[in-house]
Motif scaffolding. Structure first.
Motif: not given
Length: 320
Positions: A274-301
């Motif tokens: 999930t994107n609780t931690i920024p992953q943009e840099d890591k994704m450039k070096h690893c094509s296997k990493i995919q991200v689930i956006d959880i901003s809507m869960i925090l926003a709704e909370a």
């Protein structure tokens, strides 16, 4: 939404912006800088008197600097007469230092120390996600909402893994068995677990698989992955036990040290975080990493907390 202000710390501005956009708000003006002696200086750039303030800061990157910045921001808002200050900490720092073990009984319980620091700085409420140990909520005397990425994970599995009905959910250690059984029950599939023995921190000694994964898609689920030694060992174990594909789904992808090279060399179809931690840099070096956006869960909370509504709906549903 009147009387609400959202401020972003410098650890994860992208997530803070997504939360603000979701709520239809502007992020509050705040300037964080460092003096030449590396002291942190925070200036809140607008009035917070009588406001319901939310400060978004994740425990990642320069963890100690970011934690100190959060404490200073909370205190700055508190002494500027904010009516309530809520710390939104998607990834709680020092969560793994939550108890004394039999070995090395002079270890600190740093998670409790962080809880005390947040309380003393003036926080009235904490919103976090997938705490490493749920008992950390009890380290606080103020309300803590521990949200779960589980509903978002279930949604991802159903949408992205075609053969999910024939999958098996695997916990890479005994500690995560509860999390895994919960997901397996919701999907109505089997679960397995791997028993590991550690000689010392961040190093796994040996692993034993309990459960049958032959000719099935194995989905490793854990709350966090740091150096990724455990999940990469586990993936090899599952492949040698006959799993057709191996996915890993983790709430907090810390990925420090040799993590990225280990993932690249391991037999994963995908490593989903999930994107609780920024992953943009890591994704450039690893094509296997995919991200689930959880901003809507925090926003709704945040929205529900501000309006005095129940937050427990989010434990089993993803807000639309």
């Amino acid at each position: 939404m009147p009387n609400i202000k959202i401020f972003s710390g410098s650890s994860h501005p992208d997530l803070s912006q997504k939360i603000a956009d979701r709520l239809g708000l502007e992020l509050g003006k705040v300037v964080t800088k460092k003096f030449s002696n590396q002291e942190t200086c925070v200036e809140i750039g607008e009035s917070v008197r009588g406001e319901d303030v939310y400060i978004v800061q994740s425990g990642c990157g320069e963890i100690n600097d970011n934690l100190m910045e959060l404490l200073i921001m909370i205190n700055a808002c508190k002494i500027a007469s904010a009516s309530r200050v809520t710390a939104v900490i998607p990834c709680f720092p020092y969560a793994r230092q939550d108890k004394k073990d039999k070995v090395g009984s002079r270890a600190p319980i740093s998670a409790k120390l962080v809880a005390n620091m947040l309380s003393v700085s003036g926080a009235d409420h904490i919103i976090t996600m997938d705490l490493h140990a749920s008992q950390i909520q009890g380290f606080f005397d103020i309300p803590v909402d521990n949200l779960y990425a589980e509903p978002a994970v279930l949604k991802w599995i159903k949408e992205n893994i075609n053969e999910w009905k024939n999958c098996i959910i695997v916990s890479p250690d005994a500690g995560g068995a509860k999390r895994v059984t919960s997901i397996a029950d919701r999907l109505n599939v089997d679960f397995a677990l791997i028993h590991k023995e550690r000689k010392k921190a961040n190093e796994v000694d040996r692993m034993v698989l309990v459960g049958d994964v032959k000719d099935r898609v194995a989905i490793l689920v854990d709350d966090m992955a740091d150096t990724c030694g455990t999940i990469c060992h586990a993936a090899d174990k599952l492949v040698s036990a006959g799993a057709t594909k191996v996915y890993a789904i983790l709430t907090h992808g810390i990925f420090s040290g040799p993590a990225i090279s280990r993932i690249n060399n391991a037999s994963f179809e995908a490593v989903v975080v999930t994107n609780t931690i920024p992953q943009e840099d890591k994704m450039k070096h690893c094509s296997k990493i995919q991200v689930i956006d959880i901003s809507m869960i925090l926003a709704e909370a945040i929205r529900r907390t501000h309006n005095g509504e129940s937050v427990s709906y989010l434990f089993s549903h993803v807000p639309l």
